[in-house]
Design a protein around this motif. Structure first.
Motif, PDB file in Angstrom:
ATOM      1  N   CYS A  27       0.865  -1.187   0.000  1.00  0.00           N
ATOM      2  CA  CYS A  27       0.000   0.000   0.000  1.00  0.00           C
ATOM      3  C   CYS A  27       0.897   1.232   0.000  1.00  0.00           C
ATOM      4  CB  CYS A  27      -0.934   0.002   1.198  1.00  0.00           C
ATOM      5  SG  CYS A  27      -0.115   0.319   2.751  1.00  0.00           S
ATOM      6  N   ILE A  28       0.333   2.324  -0.491  1.00  0.00           N
ATOM      7  CA  ILE A  28       1.071   3.587  -0.529  1.00  0.00           C
ATOM      8  C   ILE A  28       0.584   4.423   0.648  1.00  0.00           C
ATOM      9  CG2 ILE A  28       1.581   5.647  -1.937  1.00  0.00           C
ATOM     10  CD1 ILE A  28       2.390   3.154  -3.394  1.00  0.00           C
ATOM     11  N   VAL A  29       1.515   5.018   1.387  1.00  0.00           N
ATOM     12  CA  VAL A  29       1.109   5.837   2.538  1.00  0.00           C
ATOM     13  C   VAL A  29       1.704   7.235   2.386  1.00  0.00           C
ATOM     14  CG1 VAL A  29       3.036   5.178   4.030  1.00  0.00           C
ATOM     15  CG2 VAL A  29       0.894   5.816   5.058  1.00  0.00           C
ATOM     16  N   ASN A  30       0.951   8.220   2.842  1.00  0.00           N
ATOM     17  CA  ASN A  30       1.420   9.605   2.762  1.00  0.00           C
ATOM     18  C   ASN A  30       2.596   9.779   3.723  1.00  0.00           C
ATOM     19  OD1 ASN A  30       1.788  12.350   2.767  1.00  0.00           O
ATOM     20  ND2 ASN A  30      -0.362  12.857   3.020  1.00  0.00           N
ATOM     21  N   GLU A  31       3.760  10.182   3.183  1.00  0.00           N
ATOM     22  CA  GLU A  31       4.936  10.280   4.057  1.00  0.00           C
ATOM     23  C   GLU A  31       5.212  11.727   4.492  1.00  0.00           C
ATOM     24  OE1 GLU A  31       8.829  10.877   1.469  1.00  0.00           O
ATOM     25  OE2 GLU A  31       8.177   8.808   1.367  1.00  0.00           O
ATOM     26  N   ALA A  32       4.235  12.638   4.290  1.00  0.00           N
ATOM     27  CA  ALA A  32       4.443  14.049   4.675  1.00  0.00           C
ATOM     28  C   ALA A  32       4.879  14.123   6.140  1.00  0.00           C
ATOM     29  CB  ALA A  32       3.161  14.836   4.461  1.00  0.00           C
ATOM     30  N   GLY A  33       5.966  14.832   6.394  1.00  0.00           N
ATOM     31  CA  GLY A  33       6.442  15.033   7.764  1.00  0.00           C
ATOM     32  C   GLY A  33       7.402  13.966   8.259  1.00  0.00           C
ATOM     33  N   ALA A  34       7.550  12.843   7.507  1.00  0.00           N
ATOM     34  CA  ALA A  34       8.413  11.748   7.997  1.00  0.00           C
ATOM     35  C   ALA A  34       9.866  12.188   8.052  1.00  0.00           C
ATOM     36  CB  ALA A  34       8.266  10.517   7.105  1.00  0.00           C
ATOM     37  N   SER A  35      10.301  12.955   7.038  1.00  0.00           N
ATOM     38  CA  SER A  35      11.723  13.371   7.022  1.00  0.00           C
ATOM     39  C   SER A  35      11.973  14.416   8.117  1.00  0.00           C
ATOM     40  CB  SER A  35      12.085  13.940   5.655  1.00  0.00           C
ATOM     41  OG  SER A  35      11.153  14.913   5.276  1.00  0.00           O
ATOM     42  N   ILE A  36      10.962  15.278   8.396  1.00  0.00           N
ATOM     43  CA  ILE A  36      11.124  16.279   9.472  1.00  0.00           C
ATOM     44  C   ILE A  36      11.245  15.534  10.802  1.00  0.00           C
ATOM     45  CG2 ILE A  36       9.937  18.147  10.729  1.00  0.00           C
ATOM     46  CD1 ILE A  36       8.744  19.010   8.028  1.00  0.00           C
ATOM     47  N   TYR A  37      10.391  14.507  10.975  1.00  0.00           N
ATOM     48  CA  TYR A  37      10.418  13.743  12.233  1.00  0.00           C
ATOM     49  C   TYR A  37      11.746  13.008  12.394  1.00  0.00           C
ATOM     50  CZ  TYR A  37       9.791   9.734  15.284  1.00  0.00           C
ATOM     51  OH  TYR A  37       9.981   8.786  16.252  1.00  0.00           O
ATOM     52  N   SER A  38      12.289  12.454  11.267  1.00  0.00           N
ATOM     53  CA  SER A  38      13.488  11.608  11.375  1.00  0.00           C
ATOM     54  C   SER A  38      14.710  12.366  11.908  1.00  0.00           C
ATOM     55  CB  SER A  38      13.811  10.956  10.031  1.00  0.00           C
ATOM     56  OG  SER A  38      14.135  11.942   9.086  1.00  0.00           O
ATOM     57  N   VAL A  39      14.715  13.705  11.791  1.00  0.00           N
ATOM     58  CA  VAL A  39      15.872  14.449  12.330  1.00  0.00           C
ATOM     59  C   VAL A  39      15.506  15.216  13.610  1.00  0.00           C
ATOM     60  CG1 VAL A  39      17.101  14.707  10.152  1.00  0.00           C
ATOM     61  CG2 VAL A  39      15.355  16.375  10.759  1.00  0.00           C
ATOM     62  N   SER A  40      14.317  14.927  14.169  1.00  0.00           N
ATOM     63  CA  SER A  40      13.878  15.650  15.384  1.00  0.00           C
ATOM     64  C   SER A  40      14.506  15.025  16.630  1.00  0.00           C
ATOM     65  CB  SER A  40      12.358  15.581  15.498  1.00  0.00           C
ATOM     66  OG  SER A  40      11.959  14.248  15.779  1.00  0.00           O
ATOM     67  N   ALA A  70      -0.571   6.758  16.949  1.00  0.00           N
ATOM     68  CA  ALA A  70       0.644   6.784  17.775  1.00  0.00           C
ATOM     69  C   ALA A  70       1.819   7.374  17.014  1.00  0.00           C
ATOM     70  CB  ALA A  70       0.985   5.380  18.245  1.00  0.00           C
ATOM     71  N   GLU A  71       1.869   7.169  15.671  1.00  0.00           N
ATOM     72  CA  GLU A  71       3.002   7.666  14.885  1.00  0.00           C
ATOM     73  C   GLU A  71       2.814   9.128  14.503  1.00  0.00           C
ATOM     74  OE1 GLU A  71       6.723   7.413  13.516  1.00  0.00           O
ATOM     75  OE2 GLU A  71       5.659   5.915  14.702  1.00  0.00           O
ATOM     76  N   LEU A  72       1.591   9.487  14.098  1.00  0.00           N
ATOM     77  CA  LEU A  72       1.379  10.853  13.591  1.00  0.00           C
ATOM     78  C   LEU A  72       1.420  11.919  14.682  1.00  0.00           C
ATOM     79  CD1 LEU A  72      -1.331  10.105  10.889  1.00  0.00           C
ATOM     80  CD2 LEU A  72       1.001  10.806  10.463  1.00  0.00           C
ATOM     81  N   VAL A  73       1.174  11.540  15.948  1.00  0.00           N
ATOM     82  CA  VAL A  73       1.251  12.562  17.014  1.00  0.00           C
ATOM     83  C   VAL A  73       2.684  13.036  17.227  1.00  0.00           C
ATOM     84  CG1 VAL A  73      -0.803  11.884  18.308  1.00  0.00           C
ATOM     85  CG2 VAL A  73       1.389  10.865  18.895  1.00  0.00           C
ATOM     86  N   LYS A  74       3.658  12.284  16.682  1.00  0.00           N
ATOM     87  CA  LYS A  74       5.063  12.695  16.865  1.00  0.00           C
ATOM     88  C   LYS A  74       5.431  13.837  15.927  1.00  0.00           C
ATOM     89  CE  LYS A  74       6.272   7.870  17.837  1.00  0.00           C
ATOM     90  NZ  LYS A  74       6.966   6.693  17.307  1.00  0.00           N
ATOM     91  N   ILE A  75       4.566  14.097  14.948  1.00  0.00           N
ATOM     92  CA  ILE A  75       4.878  15.099  13.928  1.00  0.00           C
ATOM     93  C   ILE A  75       3.983  16.317  14.133  1.00  0.00           C
ATOM     94  CG2 ILE A  75       4.826  15.531  11.426  1.00  0.00           C
ATOM     95  CD1 ILE A  75       5.113  12.320  11.314  1.00  0.00           C
ATOM     96  N   GLU A  76       4.570  17.499  13.990  1.00  0.00           N
ATOM     97  CA  GLU A  76       3.738  18.704  14.130  1.00  0.00           C
ATOM     98  C   GLU A  76       2.617  18.648  13.096  1.00  0.00           C
ATOM     99  OE1 GLU A  76       4.409  23.426  14.606  1.00  0.00           O
ATOM    100  OE2 GLU A  76       6.205  22.216  14.359  1.00  0.00           O
ATOM    101  N   PRO A  77       1.356  18.821  13.538  1.00  0.00           N
ATOM    102  CA  PRO A  77       0.225  18.584  12.634  1.00  0.00           C
ATOM    103  C   PRO A  77       0.293  19.317  11.299  1.00  0.00           C
ATOM    104  CG  PRO A  77      -0.562  18.992  14.856  1.00  0.00           C
ATOM    105  CD  PRO A  77       0.899  19.208  14.883  1.00  0.00           C
ATOM    106  N   LYS A  78       0.858  20.536  11.288  1.00  0.00           N
ATOM    107  CA  LYS A  78       0.827  21.290  10.021  1.00  0.00           C
ATOM    108  C   LYS A  78       1.747  20.679   8.958  1.00  0.00           C
ATOM    109  CE  LYS A  78       4.189  24.865  11.237  1.00  0.00           C
ATOM    110  NZ  LYS A  78       4.363  26.287  11.484  1.00  0.00           N
ATOM    111  N   HIS A  79       2.639  19.755   9.373  1.00  0.00           N
ATOM    112  CA  HIS A  79       3.523  19.109   8.392  1.00  0.00           C
ATOM    113  C   HIS A  79       2.909  17.837   7.806  1.00  0.00           C
ATOM    114  CE1 HIS A  79       6.516  21.977   9.390  1.00  0.00           C
ATOM    115  NE2 HIS A  79       6.773  21.509  10.580  1.00  0.00           N
TER     116      HIS A  79
END
Length: 886
Positions: free
Chosen positions: A525-538, A567-576
């Motif tokens: 399946c394809i998943v929206n990865e918006a914010g994943a790269s920002i999270y990976s360096v947080s 549980a995963e998406l709360v780690k990323i700032e919502p606007k990203h």
């Protein structure tokens, strides 16, 4: 401690009642309650003892005073403050209908009633608004109010509560700024009773600006200001009041700039008059009323400068607005935001078009009515008066009106954009989790390869790797991938939708079609990865995965987004997260407040298991924050798992108010706790056998409190501790056992009693409200580990791929909603480019009635069946029609 009871006649509180005709749909009034001063932190429900609950006596009206938390201000009566006590028993969940009086005293009093104003703006009944203001004053959170105070708010949804909260903030800002303005004008000696009344009537910042404009200290540079400095003000006032004695030639000073000849004197007088007209309340009211009745349009055209040296790509984006005109009453929110962005990029020129008829009628009214001279005017004075009105309109009033229209349109569009983002975010966070599968997350890439991460069904990282699929080594790497999938028995691949996503998808689809991974039946399946790269360096990611390269962290995040999206998406700032519309153009403060509130609502309603959840997830529970979450985790590490909800009170910084807000959203896995408790008992038993009688008496007594900590089966439900009392009585009424929670026998027993007595009858018998009883029934009958997200959609797993060029008009496809906007819904149909279903094609008839939908419309994650209406290959655009929601 009982509060002093007021004399009988003062105690006859007027209950907030719903209108007669709506009485059937609204909760009935409950027992009255003595009024308690606003700034006293109290529970808004009555405390009863077990004896009085079982008997038919009227409940006691004594109100317990709660121990305040350190961070809160001191609440007190006019008399010395009452002694603060900590509540040992939990007050029962039976809130009184009215929280005390309909009149609410605000910090800054205005001529309008805050309850009435709030009700008019938000279309919420006044009694609900009054209760909400008090609930917010007592620092109750939106998730807590929405779930446990339904009878006080007439069952409003969280979105509506947020709107009321924001509007309340805006009204308070207006009253605060008004009082600041009043103080300023008082100091300057400009405050008349008439002006004071005008200021206290203001409800919006625009109105406040409008009323106070004539009295603001003008900037030094205005033309009127300069003319006044030259001493021409008496001449201007004389022209209006006493023109017979006015002689403009007497003002000429040949050597002074601005007074050198009669033309300059006339120009100065004209500037002063124009300033007077443009700041006059009646004049502005008249022109505003006139504009409401006429066709005012907003127009945008391609800016001359941008067409010469602009970026072609950017200019094309605004093609729709190169020659655009629309009535300001009909223009859509997304059109306003698009025009504003085009204007900021200097691609578009925007203007508000007010017809000439408005100007002519306005000028005629000013000369003949509002500013009609008291005496006969000489023709040259009449000419000055007409020029002044004309100048006031062109130079001052017209720009003011344009600013007002644009500001109102932008403000409304921003609010709608933020609400839309909130709705999309909720839908995304509540995507159904995929449990019990081992997943391979793939973060696609060309040059630096595709990052892989295999995670276990419990989110543990089993393996990470990098494969180079798009540099001629694809065949060799296929072996490696196959080996990994077979080794970890993993048959689900999750691909991020970033760079090289299409090629990576084609690669996997090709191998799956050739049955390369046999005997595994692999799906992807394809998943929206918006914010994943920002999270990976947080810092959060570094703390969680210290030994992993940031590039590999994003592959882990992509896999976990399918396993447990919340549980995963709360780690990323919502606007990203990328489900908004023009989110970078709107008020960032409003956006952040709304999105944080939506995250808090989702996490709270899903609930967290206190003994295994992460600190990040815990932060977003209603009533908790970063410090409190940290303290809970520290307590857990030091003392072992929590046995029951009562133990939360032992955590530093968790006062009664915080406990009240968060307790209902925290869960306890009963099997885990029972195992832990039995192990602890055995350990205690063996230690006591080893000791001689009485030899370790003191130690033994220290151990007893721990041993007495019993698990409570109700802690695994959504029932609030304040209602445990009622839940236990309900269980004895149906002859049930708390250990049978979630089993089919419990469901049968509940159904038998409810069919016999009905919900209302049972609620009356238990002396509680229908809403509280319904919540208790839900808590007792929901299966163990129940998750509200199961009502929402799962990711779309596929085995094959379709290309953009393969699409044909009329083709019927299934797809997944990626983003919803006011002009339509973007759907991923698996061709690498989202298609758009225009809003006109989404009708109520096509939306499924079965699904529990929070609002009419489609949100991210929902699966739909669509028909292709148009394929524009050069612009990569697909137009779709909605057939149905799957």
């Amino acid at each position: 401690v009982s509060l002093p009871v007021a004399p009988a006649e003062d105690n006859k509180m007027q209950l907030l009642k719903p209108k007669e005709e709506d009485a059937g749909t609204k909760p009935k009034s409950l027992n009255r309650k003595p009024e308690v001063p606003k700034k006293m932190e109290i529970y808004s429900f009555q405390e009863k003892t077990q004896n009085s609950l079982m008997s038919d006596e009227k409940p006691s009206t004594s109100v317990p005073v709660v121990k305040q938390e350190k961070c809160e201000e001191e609440f007190a009566f006019d008399e010395p403050p009452s002694k603060k006590i900590k509540l040992n028993t939990c007050p029962e969940g039976k809130p009184v209908k009215n929280l005390g009086g309909n009149k609410i005293k605000e910090e800054f009093e205005m001529n309008w009633d805050i309850v009435q104003a709030l009700s008019e703006i938000t279309n919420v009944e006044p009694w609900v608004c009054a209760n909400l203001i008090r609930l917010f004053q007592e620092e109750n959170t939106i998730p807590f109010i929405a779930r446990y105070r339904k009878e006080l708010i007439n069952n409003l949804e969280a979105d509506a509560l947020r709107e009321v909260q924001q509007t309340l903030e805006e009204l308070r800002t207006v009253s605060k700024k008004t009082h600041t303005m009043i103080q300023k004008l008082k100091k300057e000696g400009k405050l008349s009773s008439c002006l004071l009344k005008g200021l206290l009537n203001c409800r919006t910042l625009e109105e406040l600006d409008h009323v106070s404009a004539p009295y603001k200290t003008g900037s030094k540079g205005t033309k009127a200001q300069r003319a006044k400095q030259l001493g021409l003000e008496p001449a201007a006032l004389s022209l209006l009041q006493n023109p017979v004695e006015l002689n403009l030639f007497s003002y000429i000073r040949p050597n002074t700039k601005g007074l050198a000849n009669i033309q300059e004197v006339e120009a100065g007088v004209q500037h002063i008059l124009a300033d007077i007209f443009a700041k006059d309340k009646d004049t502005l009211d008249f022109i505003r009323k006139l504009c409401q009745q006429r066709y005012i349009s907003i127009q945008s055209t391609l800016a001359k400068v941008s067409s010469k040296n602009g970026n072609e790509k950017d200019i094309d984006k605004f093609q729709l607005y190169h020659e655009f005109s629309c009535n300001i009453k009909n223009i859509q929110h997304h059109q306003i935001l698009a025009i504003n962005r085009g204007e900021n990029l200097k691609i578009l020129t925007v203007k508000v078009n007010i017809p000439d008829g408005v100007k002519n009628e306005f000028c005629s009214w000013c000369v003949n009515e509002r500013w009609r001279p008291k005496q006969f005017l000489k023709p040259e004075f009449m000419r000055i008066l007409r020029s002044s009105v004309d100048d006031a309109y062109k130079r001052l009033i017209y720009p003011l009106l344009c600013r007002e229209f644009r500001s109102k349109l932008t403000s409304d569009a921003e609010k709608e954009s933020v609400m839309m983002f909130g709705r999309n975010l909720r839908q995304l966070l509540l995507t159904s989790p995929v449990r019990g599968r081992t997943l391979m997350g793939v973060d696609p890439g060309y040059k630096h390869g595709c990052k892989l991460a295999i995670i276990s069904p419990t989110s543990q990282i089993l393996h990470t790797d990098v494969v180079y699929l798009h540099s001629g080594q694809g065949f060799r790497e296929a072996e490696k991938i196959k080996r990994l999938l077979l080794q970890y028995n993993c048959s689900t691949v999750v691909i991020g939708n970033g760079t090289a996503c299409r090629e990576t998808e084609a690669y996997f689809a090709d191998l799956i079609m050739k049955k390369y991974f046999a005997p595994l039946d692999v799906v992807y399946c394809i998943v929206n990865e918006a914010g994943a790269s920002i999270y990976s360096v947080s810092p959060e990611a570094s703390k969680e995965m210290p030994d992993l390269d940031p590039n590999l962290r994003s592959a882990v995040s992509i896999a976990r987004r399918v396993q447990d999206p919340l549980a995963e998406l709360v780690k990323i700032e919502p606007k990203h997260i990328g489900v908004g519309m023009y989110q970078h153009d709107v008020s960032q403060t409003l956006l952040k407040a709304t999105l944080d509130s939506v995250v808090e609502e989702c996490v709270s309603f899903v609930g967290v298991d206190i003994n295994i959840c992460s600190e990040i997830l815990l932060r977003h529970i209603a009533g908790l924050n970063t410090n409190r979450a940290k303290n809970i985790i520290e307590w857990r590490e030091k003392n072992g798992p929590f046995i029951n909800r009562e133990q939360l009170k032992e955590v530093k910084g968790l006062g009664p108010k915080t406990f009240q807000q968060c307790a209902g959203f925290i869960r306890f896995n009963q099997e885990y706790i029972k195992t832990f408790c039995s192990n602890k008992k055995n350990e205690l038993g063996s230690r006591m056998l080893l000791t001689k009688a009485g030899a370790l008496g003191k130690k033994k007594s220290k151990l007893t409190p721990c041993a007495s900590q019993q698990p409570n089966p109700l802690d695994q439900t959504c029932i609030h501790p304040e209602s445990y009392n009622i839940a236990i009585r309900f269980l004895s009424l149906i002859g049930g056992n708390a250990n049978d929670i979630g089993k089919s026998e419990m469901q049968q027993k509940v159904n038998a009693v409810i069919q016999k007595e009905g919900l209302e009858g049972t609620a009356k018998r238990l002396d509680t409200t229908v809403h509280t009883l319904q919540l208790i029934i839900d808590g007792l009958t929901q299966p163990e580990g129940y998750d509200i997200r199961t009502d929402f959609d799962k990711p779309d797993f596929k085995r094959s791929i379709v290309c953009f060029e393969d699409l044909s008009v009329g083709a019927v496809l299934t797809g997944k909603v990626e983003n919803a906007t006011p002009f339509g819904v973007f759907v991923d149909v698996g061709v690498g480019k989202s298609g758009l279903i225009p809003v006109r094609n989404i009708t109520e008839a096509k939306l499924s009635k079965v699904k529990k939908r929070r609002s009419l419309g489609l949100g991210p994650g929902e699966r739909v069946e669509v028909k292709v209406l148009n394929v524009d290959i050069p612009r990569l655009r697909i137009t779709l029609d909605l057939i149905r929601v799957l």
